[in-house]
Structures are given as C-alpha cells and as structure tokens.
Design a protein around this motif. Structure first.
Motif, PDB file in Angstrom:
ATOM      1  N   ALA A  13       0.827  -1.210   0.000  1.00 56.29           N
ATOM      2  CA  ALA A  13       0.000   0.000   0.000  1.00 56.29           C
ATOM      3  C   ALA A  13       0.863   1.262   0.000  1.00 56.29           C
ATOM      4  O   ALA A  13       1.859   1.342   0.715  1.00 56.29           O
ATOM      5  CB  ALA A  13      -0.908   0.005   1.222  1.00 56.29           C
ATOM      6  N   TYR A  17      -4.621   1.346   4.299  1.00 55.08           N
ATOM      7  CA  TYR A  17      -5.889   0.983   4.947  1.00 55.08           C
ATOM      8  C   TYR A  17      -5.540   0.728   6.409  1.00 55.08           C
ATOM      9  O   TYR A  17      -4.693  -0.109   6.710  1.00 55.08           O
ATOM     10  CB  TYR A  17      -6.417  -0.273   4.242  1.00 55.08           C
ATOM     11  CG  TYR A  17      -7.125  -1.308   5.086  1.00 55.08           C
ATOM     12  CD1 TYR A  17      -8.245  -0.972   5.856  1.00 55.08           C
ATOM     13  CD2 TYR A  17      -6.706  -2.632   5.072  1.00 55.08           C
ATOM     14  CE1 TYR A  17      -8.899  -1.942   6.600  1.00 55.08           C
ATOM     15  CE2 TYR A  17      -7.361  -3.611   5.808  1.00 55.08           C
ATOM     16  CZ  TYR A  17      -8.451  -3.264   6.579  1.00 55.08           C
ATOM     17  OH  TYR A  17      -9.095  -4.217   7.313  1.00 55.08           O
ATOM     18  N   SER A 112      -1.171 -12.255   3.997  1.00 55.49           N
ATOM     19  CA  SER A 112      -2.592 -12.601   3.992  1.00 55.49           C
ATOM     20  C   SER A 112      -3.272 -12.014   2.758  1.00 55.49           C
ATOM     21  O   SER A 112      -4.213 -12.609   2.225  1.00 55.49           O
ATOM     22  CB  SER A 112      -3.282 -12.126   5.269  1.00 55.49           C
ATOM     23  OG  SER A 112      -3.167 -10.741   5.387  1.00 55.49           O
ATOM     24  N   SER A 141      -9.273 -10.932   4.088  1.00 59.34           N
ATOM     25  CA  SER A 141      -8.376  -9.925   4.663  1.00 59.34           C
ATOM     26  C   SER A 141      -8.582  -8.674   3.825  1.00 59.34           C
ATOM     27  O   SER A 141      -8.538  -8.758   2.585  1.00 59.34           O
ATOM     28  CB  SER A 141      -6.947 -10.454   4.533  1.00 59.34           C
ATOM     29  OG  SER A 141      -6.021  -9.441   4.742  1.00 59.34           O
ATOM     30  N   GLY A 142      -8.819  -7.546   4.474  1.00 59.37           N
ATOM     31  CA  GLY A 142      -9.183  -6.332   3.745  1.00 59.37           C
ATOM     32  C   GLY A 142      -8.273  -6.061   2.556  1.00 59.37           C
ATOM     33  O   GLY A 142      -8.729  -5.941   1.408  1.00 59.37           O
ATOM     34  N   SER A 143      -6.976  -5.991   2.831  1.00 59.53           N
ATOM     35  CA  SER A 143      -6.041  -5.595   1.767  1.00 59.53           C
ATOM     36  C   SER A 143      -5.976  -6.630   0.646  1.00 59.53           C
ATOM     37  O   SER A 143      -5.446  -6.336  -0.430  1.00 59.53           O
ATOM     38  CB  SER A 143      -4.658  -5.354   2.357  1.00 59.53           C
ATOM     39  OG  SER A 143      -4.196  -6.514   3.013  1.00 59.53           O
ATOM     40  N   ARG A 146      -7.139  -5.798  -2.957  1.00 63.62           N
ATOM     41  CA  ARG A 146      -6.286  -5.091  -3.925  1.00 63.62           C
ATOM     42  C   ARG A 146      -5.376  -6.050  -4.677  1.00 63.62           C
ATOM     43  O   ARG A 146      -4.911  -5.732  -5.765  1.00 63.62           O
ATOM     44  CB  ARG A 146      -5.474  -3.997  -3.199  1.00 63.62           C
ATOM     45  CG  ARG A 146      -6.334  -2.917  -2.525  1.00 63.62           C
ATOM     46  CD  ARG A 146      -5.447  -1.799  -1.971  1.00 63.62           C
ATOM     47  NE  ARG A 146      -4.364  -2.365  -1.219  1.00 63.62           N
ATOM     48  CZ  ARG A 146      -4.123  -2.177   0.080  1.00 63.62           C
ATOM     49  NH1 ARG A 146      -4.888  -1.360   0.786  1.00 63.62           N
ATOM     50  NH2 ARG A 146      -3.114  -2.755   0.668  1.00 63.62           N
ATOM     51  N   SER A 196      -2.381  -7.014  12.476  1.00 72.00           N
ATOM     52  CA  SER A 196      -2.987  -5.768  11.984  1.00 72.00           C
ATOM     53  C   SER A 196      -4.452  -5.704  12.433  1.00 72.00           C
ATOM     54  O   SER A 196      -4.965  -4.615  12.705  1.00 72.00           O
ATOM     55  CB  SER A 196      -2.844  -5.642  10.472  1.00 72.00           C
ATOM     56  OG  SER A 196      -3.184  -6.834   9.839  1.00 72.00           O
ATOM     57  N   MET A 200      -5.660  -2.452  14.387  1.00 73.39           N
ATOM     58  CA  MET A 200      -6.710  -1.591  13.821  1.00 73.39           C
ATOM     59  C   MET A 200      -7.904  -1.474  14.772  1.00 73.39           C
ATOM     60  O   MET A 200      -8.466  -0.393  14.942  1.00 73.39           O
ATOM     61  CB  MET A 200      -7.236  -2.195  12.518  1.00 73.39           C
ATOM     62  CG  MET A 200      -6.349  -1.987  11.358  1.00 73.39           C
ATOM     63  SD  MET A 200      -7.211  -2.534   9.866  1.00 73.39           S
ATOM     64  CE  MET A 200      -5.834  -3.147   8.949  1.00 73.39           C
ATOM     65  N   ASP A 290       4.396  -1.381   6.247  1.00 76.22           N
ATOM     66  CA  ASP A 290       3.115  -1.944   6.673  1.00 76.22           C
ATOM     67  C   ASP A 290       3.226  -2.322   8.147  1.00 76.22           C
ATOM     68  O   ASP A 290       4.058  -1.766   8.849  1.00 76.22           O
ATOM     69  CB  ASP A 290       2.742  -3.132   5.784  1.00 76.22           C
ATOM     70  CG  ASP A 290       2.134  -2.670   4.458  1.00 76.22           C
ATOM     71  OD1 ASP A 290       1.700  -1.508   4.384  1.00 76.22           O
ATOM     72  OD2 ASP A 290       2.084  -3.470   3.525  1.00 76.22           O
TER      73      ASP A 290
HETATM   74  O1  PMV Z   1      -5.507  -6.660   5.248  1.00 78.25           O
HETATM   75  P1  PMV Z   1      -4.907  -6.631   6.596  1.00 78.25           P
HETATM   76  O2  PMV Z   1      -5.907  -6.860   7.650  1.00 78.25           O
HETATM   77  O3  PMV Z   1      -3.725  -7.563   6.720  1.00 78.25           O
HETATM   78  O4  PMV Z   1      -4.335  -5.161   6.867  1.00 78.25           O
HETATM   79  C1  PMV Z   1      -3.247  -4.642   6.180  1.00 78.25           C
HETATM   80  C2  PMV Z   1      -2.955  -3.269   6.605  1.00 78.25           C
HETATM   81  C3  PMV Z   1      -1.672  -2.663   6.052  1.00 78.25           C
HETATM   82  O5  PMV Z   1      -0.923  -3.617   5.333  1.00 78.25           O
HETATM   83  C4  PMV Z   1      -0.813  -2.162   7.190  1.00 78.25           C
HETATM   84  C5  PMV Z   1      -1.999  -1.475   5.171  1.00 78.25           C
HETATM   85  C6  PMV Z   1      -2.535  -1.789   3.793  1.00 78.25           C
HETATM   86  O6  PMV Z   1      -3.279  -0.950   3.279  1.00 78.25           O
HETATM   87  O7  PMV Z   1      -2.178  -2.828   3.225  1.00 78.25           O
END
Ligand code: PMV
Length: 336
Positions: A13, A17, A112, A141-143, A146, A196, A200, A290
């Motif tokens: 990123a 996020y 992830s 996983s949110g990211s 993308r 994360s 968060m 990150d």
């Molecule tokens: O998708 P997660 O829950 O692993 O969160 C990732 C968060 C960051 O990598 C720190 C930021 C991002 O936007 O990828």
C-alpha cells in the motif's frame, strides 16, 4: 474430481488501509491505494481439489495443516458459494486447499493479502464465478481485495452498510509506469507481535488521530496519489506515500495500548532515505512500512544501483562493526 491452481501477488500500500468501520464485513474507514508486485516475484500459489471422495474440507498453508474453521476462511467460502453455479453433484464435494507463499508469512509483507486473493481467485475458477471477486477476497483480509488486480489498485471504502460498493479497481496496469521499482528490505522475518486486525481494532476504539486521518487527511491524499500515478509524478508520489506511512504509524502510537511495528533498523532506513533525498536535491526514493519492520522502497529504475550501494554500505546483510547510519555524522568515506 476437479482441480484448479492460481497465483496472486503481494501488494504494497502507498496509501494505507488502517481501521475498519465494520469488523464483520471488513469495511474500511478510508480508501487505500497499492501497487501489486509482478507475480514472478512475491506471490501466493493455491491449488484446490474438490472431490466426492474427500470426507472433510481441509487446508494446508506452507505445508502445514491449519484449521479449516478459521472464520475469515469460512467467510470467503460462504461468499463464493452464494455466487457459485454449483451442480447438485458438486454441492457435496469437499475441498482440499494447499497454499504456499514464496516469502516469510506474517512479517508485514502482506502475506494474507496474497493468500486470500489467491484463495478467492481459485474458488472463483473452481465454482465458475464470474465478475469482480475483490469483495470476496476482502472477506478474508481487507487488503487482499487489492491483490486481485495487477498494477496500481484503489480500494474504494464505499458507503453502503452492506459493503456492496467496497471493492477494488485497477487504476492503471503496471505497464503504465515501467520505470517504477520496488525494493523490499527484509529487516526481520519473525511474525509480528500485534496482528494488523488487533492494531486496527484498538485504533478505531482509542485513537482520535485515526478518525482525523480518515476524515480529513486520506480523502484528499488519495485523490492526489491517484493523480500522481496517472501523471507519473514520482516526487509527488513518494512524498504522499512517506507522509501516509508515517501517519499510519503515528496512529499506531496514538492507540491504547500502542502498537510498535517499526524497529531501529526501520527508523535508520527512513532517516537515510530523507538524508539521501536531501543530498540529491530531489526526492529520488520513497519508503513505506506496513504492520512490520520491513521497509519497502519505491524508486525509479535508473536510481536502483546507487540506492542499493547506499543500503549495502549502511545496512549490509552481515553487519560489520562501526558502519552504522547516524544522521549528521556520516563516516568520511560514506557515500553521503
Ligand atoms: O488486510 P490486513 O488486515 O492484513 O491489513 C493490512 C494493513 C496494512 O498492510 C498495514 C496497510 C494496507 O493498506 O495494506
């Protein structure tokens, strides 16, 4: 029996996020932007076999069997099955899922993200699900949403309480900016102390800076970043990225209890990059971190040899005595 294999890239990123407005649906508090690495570099590879002969769903990650009851994994399975065109026969088939990363897992290298994007793509192939699958990957996983696309990708936070508009879209393919290079400095391959998800969650509950960032900083920054990518304005791109990374880590400090992802080496690299840019009279390199100590550098291809030399001097893979980067006090023979 049916068998499919997919690969999906790691994404890094450049606008982060950090924070969910809905924990269950994994809906973020702000838009984010990332670049996906080429799939011949850091990636996850997932093979799924579906068979009437298996008696249970099972999953192996990097060769070790893990619990299939992981709620995020179950979320992805549930979401894909809602959209699947399943033949009555296939309804009862069980899955064996094998996934492998070619890089350290859970060390802030978006393992992830690649893993869940890959899982979602493989499930979509298996169950013949068409159309955008970023919302399915997001449930893992949110990211990960993308990592479903290549090049520069934006995840729109959306406004729908059900998350139907919280999806990722490609901004431009990697071919738009072929000179762009990404260096990943692996400072530490250990698993991070605070996931994360926990960082968060605590941030949303306790950090006022997180709210301020989501409401007042990111909306403007994300548009500027989009523009910097479209126009290939590297200096602007790098400045926005560094500011956003530092703000995310400031939110982590503003959280109770605070979470620390950066270590002395990460701070040393950050300091070195600022000194290098200053000495160059322009922004030649940008960094971002990150949820881990590994710093990622974005730079243009022509600057790679010089920057690698600089990093090798101050941060050799095998540290040697008396060579350490200290701002304002470089050794006489040092490149800065
Ligand atoms: O998708 P997660 O829950 O692993 O969160 C990732 C968060 C960051 O990598 C720190 C930021 C991002 O936007 O990828």
């Amino acid at each position: 029996m049916s068998i499919v294999t997919c690969i999906a890239p790691v994404n890094i990123a450049v606008i982060k996020y950090w924070g969910k407005r809905d924990e269950q649906l994994i809906l973020p508090v702000n838009d984010s932007i990332s670049a996906s690495l080429d799939t011949d570099q850091l990636c996850a590879k997932t093979t799924i076999m579906a068979s009437a002969d298996f008696d249970a769903d099972r999953i192996w990650l990097n060769g070790r069997e893990e619990s299939i009851n992981n709620p995020r994994l179950q979320n992805c399975l549930r979401e894909i099955k809602k959209r699947a065109q399943l033949s009555p026969e296939m309804e009862n088939w069980k899955l064996h899922i094998c996934s492998k990363n070619n890089f350290p897992t859970a060390a802030g290298l978006a393992s992830s993200a690649a893993g869940y994007a890959c899982l979602s793509a493989a499930l979509a192939k298996l169950y013949r699900v068409e159309g955008d699958i970023s919302s399915i990957a997001r449930c893992g996983s949110g990211s990960a949403c993308r990592s479903v696309y290549g090049g520069f990708v934006r995840w729109y936070a959306g406004t729908d309480p059900n998350g139907n508009d919280s999806i990722a879209k490609q901004i431009v393919p990697a071919s738009h900016w072929p000179e762009m290079r990404i260096l990943i400095l692996v400072v530490n391959e250990e698993r991070k102390k605070t996931s994360s998800a926990i960082g968060m969650k605590n941030g949303v509950l306790t950090s006022e800076l997180l709210k301020y960032r989501a409401e007042h900083c990111v909306p403007k920054r994300v548009e500027e970043m989009n523009q910097a990518i479209m126009t290939k304005n590297f200096e602007k791109f790098a400045q926005l990225m560094m500011k956003d990374s530092n703000q995310m880590h400031a939110v982590c400090l503003d959280t109770s209890p605070p979470c620390f992802y950066l270590n002395d080496v990460s701070f040393g690299v950050i300091d070195l990059i600022h000194a290098y840019n200053e000495a160059s009279n322009r922004v030649k390199v940008g960094y971002t971190n990150d949820a881990g100590p590994n710093t990622v550098l974005y730079l243009l291809e022509k600057d790679v040899p010089e920057v690698l030399g600089l990093l090798d001097y101050y941060f050799p893979s095998k540290p040697v005595d008396n060579v350490e980067y200290k701002r304002g006090n470089p050794p006489a023979s040092a490149p800065l």
